[in-house]
Design a protein around this motif. Structure first.
Motif, PDB file in Angstrom:
ATOM      1  N   GLY A  38       0.206  -8.662  10.283  1.00  0.00           N
ATOM      2  CA  GLY A  38      -0.143  -7.745   9.211  1.00  0.00           C
ATOM      3  C   GLY A  38       1.009  -7.597   8.240  1.00  0.00           C
ATOM      4  N   GLU A  40       2.652  -4.867   4.864  1.00  0.00           N
ATOM      5  CA  GLU A  40       2.572  -3.632   4.085  1.00  0.00           C
ATOM      6  C   GLU A  40       2.751  -3.990   2.616  1.00  0.00           C
ATOM      7  OE1 GLU A  40       4.203   0.736   4.837  1.00  0.00           O
ATOM      8  OE2 GLU A  40       5.746  -0.559   3.959  1.00  0.00           O
ATOM      9  N   ARG A 177       1.391   2.667  -0.784  1.00  0.00           N
ATOM     10  CA  ARG A 177       1.539   1.627   0.239  1.00  0.00           C
ATOM     11  C   ARG A 177       0.210   1.455   0.954  1.00  0.00           C
ATOM     12  NH1 ARG A 177       6.967   0.468   1.088  1.00  0.00           N
ATOM     13  NH2 ARG A 177       8.405   2.007   0.207  1.00  0.00           N
ATOM     14  N   ASN A 179      -1.814  -1.054   3.962  1.00  0.00           N
ATOM     15  CA  ASN A 179      -1.604  -1.999   5.060  1.00  0.00           C
ATOM     16  C   ASN A 179      -2.612  -3.147   4.978  1.00  0.00           C
ATOM     17  OD1 ASN A 179       0.536  -0.566   6.317  1.00  0.00           O
ATOM     18  ND2 ASN A 179      -0.943   0.862   7.197  1.00  0.00           N
ATOM     19  N   PRO A 181      -4.220  -5.875   7.313  1.00  0.00           N
ATOM     20  CA  PRO A 181      -4.315  -6.143   8.752  1.00  0.00           C
ATOM     21  C   PRO A 181      -4.164  -7.628   9.086  1.00  0.00           C
ATOM     22  CG  PRO A 181      -6.488  -5.781   7.842  1.00  0.00           C
ATOM     23  CD  PRO A 181      -5.517  -5.493   6.733  1.00  0.00           C
TER      24      PRO A 181
END
Length: 253
Positions: A38, A40, A177, A179, A181
């Motif tokens: 993942g 960020e 921010r 994420n 995955p």
């Protein structure tokens, strides 16, 4: 119109001009290797107001919404039903195009910023996605499948909302921010930024993001797509070779 008239109207015209967004992302390209767990993604930028001014004290602040979308794909959704104690596939429906990934971050909950019609126009929120079913199912049945598709991808981390994740500094600078995955698909993604005030979208801007495989994974994916026949023959040969090798080892011991 005479020059003196233009000069007199210039302040009014500047006051009517809309602000402009200058967005960017921390990574324009994300490489997926075998160890990818993942990433960020930082989305940031500035709000440029007409005349270079900054929001005055007491002026109602604007809000920012950031949406990251993955490439659309055709999806087949099946509904399971329990028959004689056994779970079996029952009804199904296909979607011509559905976002493979969807994440939205906002400075406030999206329902507090815009009405339902505006959310539908700009697809702001997972419940406002414009899915494209290819079947002619009844509205209540289609709504059930839509909810099921969104629920499946939400549980898989591919659809999610992050209200309050956008930080705005001095009414000018913003950042958020999100994420990405490990299960994210590859392809061309888009990061859309919206400037909202008084329930209206004042400005919007888009930045592209490429997510692609790298290393051996990229070689395998490219071979499977560009040389499908050779890839299939090699895969079969490897399977036979590995099976024969495992059998030989087993007989030896």
């Amino acid at each position: 119109m005479k020059r003196w008239a233009v000069l007199l109207l210039a302040p009014l015209l500047m006051g009517q001009a809309k602000p402009v967004l200058v967005p960017d992302v921390s990574q324009r390209a994300i490489e997926i290797a075998y160890s990818f767990t993942g990433a960020e993604l930082l989305l940031f930028g500035a709000i440029l107001y007409p005349g270079g001014r900054t929001p005055e004290r007491g002026e109602k602040p604007a809000d920012i919404v950031v949406v990251v979308k993955g490439p659309t794909q055709s999806v087949l959704v099946r509904e399971k039903e329990k028959v004689a104690g056994i779970w079996m596939n029952a009804e199904r429906t296909r979607y011509r195009s559905a976002p493979s990934f969807y994440a939205i971050a906002s400075s406030k909950p999206i329902r507090e910023l815009v009405d339902e019609r505006t959310r539908a126009i700009y697809e702001l929120g997972v419940d406002s996605l414009q899915l494209s079913p290819s079947s002619g199912a009844q509205p209540e049945v289609q709504a059930r499948f839509d909810k099921g598709l969104v629920d499946l991808r939400t549980r898989g981390g591919l659809y999610y909302e992050a209200p309050g994740a956008v930080e705005i500094t001095d009414g000018v600078l913003y950042r958020a921010r999100l994420n990405i995955p490990a299960r994210v698909p590859v392809g061309r993604f888009t990061a859309e930024t919206f400037l909202i005030r008084d329930g209206r979208v004042l400005a919007a801007a888009v930045r592209p993001i490429d997510i692609r495989k790298s290393g051996f994974e990229r070689f395998v994916a490219t071979a499977a797509e560009d040389q499908s026949l050779a890839y299939g023959l090699v895969a079969v040969a490897l399977s036979i070779l590995l099976g024969w090798g495992a059998g030989a080892i087993w007989r030896r011991f």
